[in-house]
Motif scaffolding. Structure first.
Motif: not given
Length: 104
Positions: A9-21, A37-50
């Motif tokens: 239903i919703y996706t966002h690069p910032l976890l706090y925004q998803v928690v707010n929704v 929830e914990f995938s931000a550490g993969g940024t750089g190895d994965l495409s950003a939206n993943e």
């Protein structure tokens, strides 16, 4: 017994925004689950939206109400307003004037 179908239903690069929704939907008794929830550490190895946090409805029958709640939230945050005290233009996300700190 048929199982309920989940729906993104919703996706966002910032976890706090998803928690707010998620909290907004929870107030209306709409059950959700956060994925990535914990995938931000993969940024750089994965495409950003993943790596963006995702909010999934536990029951897709809640989709119309959930979408209307999200649309209302987006509309409210987009509306700019002018301070009644100093006349400064403020973005919709601000509840206080950034110039003089007068409440909206």
């Amino acid at each position: 017994m048929k199982t309920r179908t989940t729906l993104l239903i919703y996706t966002h690069p910032l976890l706090y925004q998803v928690v707010n929704v998620q909290n907004l939907l929870k107030l209306r008794h709409i059950a959700t689950t956060i994925h990535n929830e914990f995938s931000a550490g993969g940024t750089g190895d994965l495409s950003a939206n993943e790596t963006w946090a995702e909010l999934w409805l536990e029951d897709e029958r809640d989709a119309p109400l959930a979408k209307s709640i999200i649309d209302e939230m987006n509309a409210a945050s987009a509306e700019e307003w002018f301070c009644s005290q100093c006349g400064e233009k403020n973005g919709g996300a601000f509840e206080f004037c950034w110039q003089c700190e007068q409440p909206r």
